[in-house]
Design an enzyme around this catalytic site. Structure first.
Site, short mmCIF file in Angstrom:
data_model
loop_
_atom_site.label_atom_id
_atom_site.label_comp_id
_atom_site.label_asym_id
_atom_site.label_seq_id
_atom_site.Cartn_x
_atom_site.Cartn_y
_atom_site.Cartn_z
N LYS A 37 -4.17 -29.07 30.99
CA LYS A 37 -4.62 -28.74 32.09
C LYS A 37 -4.72 -27.31 31.56
O LYS A 37 -3.81 -26.33 31.58
CB LYS A 37 -3.64 -28.96 33.49
CG LYS A 37 -4.11 -27.90 34.72
CD LYS A 37 -3.28 -27.99 35.60
CE LYS A 37 -1.84 -26.70 35.69
NZ LYS A 37 -2.97 -25.95 35.90
N ASP A 64 -8.20 -27.20 36.58
CA ASP A 64 -8.03 -27.17 37.43
C ASP A 64 -8.41 -26.10 37.99
O ASP A 64 -6.94 -25.33 38.07
CB ASP A 64 -6.65 -27.70 37.26
CG ASP A 64 -5.78 -27.45 38.28
OD1 ASP A 64 -6.10 -27.69 39.46
OD2 ASP A 64 -4.24 -27.17 38.98
N LYS A 66 -9.75 -25.90 41.80
CA LYS A 66 -9.42 -26.45 43.37
C LYS A 66 -10.42 -25.58 43.83
O LYS A 66 -10.58 -24.96 44.61
CB LYS A 66 -8.16 -25.82 43.45
CG LYS A 66 -6.89 -26.40 42.91
CD LYS A 66 -5.58 -26.25 43.64
CE LYS A 66 -4.31 -26.20 43.01
NZ LYS A 66 -3.90 -26.15 41.66
N ASP A 69 -16.22 -24.55 48.15
CA ASP A 69 -17.00 -23.79 48.47
C ASP A 69 -17.88 -24.51 49.11
O ASP A 69 -17.54 -25.56 49.81
CB ASP A 69 -17.69 -22.36 47.38
CG ASP A 69 -19.15 -21.79 47.62
OD1 ASP A 69 -18.68 -21.60 49.00
OD2 ASP A 69 -17.57 -20.98 47.14
N THR A 128 1.52 -28.65 46.42
CA THR A 128 3.18 -28.80 46.33
C THR A 128 3.79 -27.68 46.44
O THR A 128 5.31 -27.79 46.72
CB THR A 128 3.26 -29.29 45.66
OG1 THR A 128 3.47 -28.77 44.07
CG2 THR A 128 2.79 -30.28 44.65
N ARG A 219 5.84 -25.79 32.46
CA ARG A 219 7.24 -25.10 32.25
C ARG A 219 8.26 -26.07 31.38
O ARG A 219 8.79 -25.07 30.01
CB ARG A 219 7.44 -24.04 33.11
CG ARG A 219 6.40 -22.78 33.80
CD ARG A 219 7.28 -22.48 34.94
NE ARG A 219 6.95 -22.66 36.33
CZ ARG A 219 7.14 -22.60 37.64
NH1 ARG A 219 6.82 -21.29 38.01
NH2 ARG A 219 6.08 -22.71 38.38
#
Length: 242
Positions: A37, A64, A66, A69, A128, A219
């Site tokens: 990603k 990614d 997102k 527009d 999330t 992470r």
């Protein structure tokens, strides 16, 4: 249940790092990984050139950003994403059906023109990091699950390939959209890991058992003493939970 995908291929490793040097070092270390990603921070720092280098390493890209527009702008951004090799891309479902449909159209056109596989376009439902009180603060109904379901149904009707949703909503989304619509789940933390800034989390094996197709994990892999061993441990966890 999720569809049959090799466990190592279910894991999308999030390159949530500051620069290309760090990102490519992780790509080289994680030989078992197939999808990486590239999010807003890293893309803003390095741009499309990084995507080409990840491709040259033989890896797939989950872009990614997102997108959100007007329909034409998002459509052209999706087209450019395909040109730069993105296998998966994210679009905010809250941008509306016309916006998502335009992105699906232009991405499909570009893929056909290039003779490449149609990219996977995913509608982002509710981040999330948000809960009911966060939704209320921005003027939305304080009903996270309800909002996720509405946006998932809208994304499907617009012709997207799947959605991004919290593990907590996997089962209700699967019931809403059926078995063939992809579910990609962020906020995944192996057993015992720190949840950090994610508020709606789940272990990898539990998420797959509930019906998630792909798991976004950052992470716990990238900040581990040995990222390759951390990745392998998650694969073993998935195998044990199968």
């Amino acid at each position: 249940m999720a569809r049959s995908i090799p466990n190592a291929q279910r894991i999308i490793t999030a390159l949530d790092v500051e620069n290309k040097t760090q990102a490519l070092a992780l790509v080289r270390q994680l030989s078992q990984a197939s999808l990486f990603k590239v999010g807003l921070e890293l893309f803003s720092a390095e741009g499309p050139a990084l995507l080409r280098e990840i491709q040259e390493a033989g890896k797939g890209i989950f872009l990614d950003l997102k997108l959100h527009d007007i329909p034409n702008t998002v459509g052209e951004a999706a087209r450019i994403g395909v040109r730069n090799g993105a296998r998966m891309m994210t679009i905010h479902a809250s941008g509306g059906k016309a916006m998502m449909a335009r992105a699906a159209e232009t991405a499909g056109e570009e893929a056909a023109k290039r003779g490449s596989a149609r990219p996977i376009l995913l509608g982002v439902t509710i981040l999330t990091s948000l809960q009911n009180d966060d939704l209320a603060a921005v003027g939305m109904a304080p009903d996270t699950a309800g909002q996720v379901l509405r946006l998932a149904a809208l994304a499907k009707s617009a012709g997207l390939s799947g959605v991004v949703c919290s593990a907590k909503e996997i089962e209700i989304v699967r019931k809403e959209v059926g078995p063939d619509f992809l579910i990609v789940t962020p906020g995944i933390r192996p057993a015992g890991a720190d949840v950090q800034d994610q508020k709606r989390v789940m272990t990898p094996s539990a998420a797959v058992a509930k019906g998630s197709d792909y798991l976004v994990i950052g992470r716990p892999i990238t900040q581990a003493a040995s990222p390759a061993e951390a990745f392998a441990a998650i694969v073993r966890e998935l195998e044990a939970g199968a």
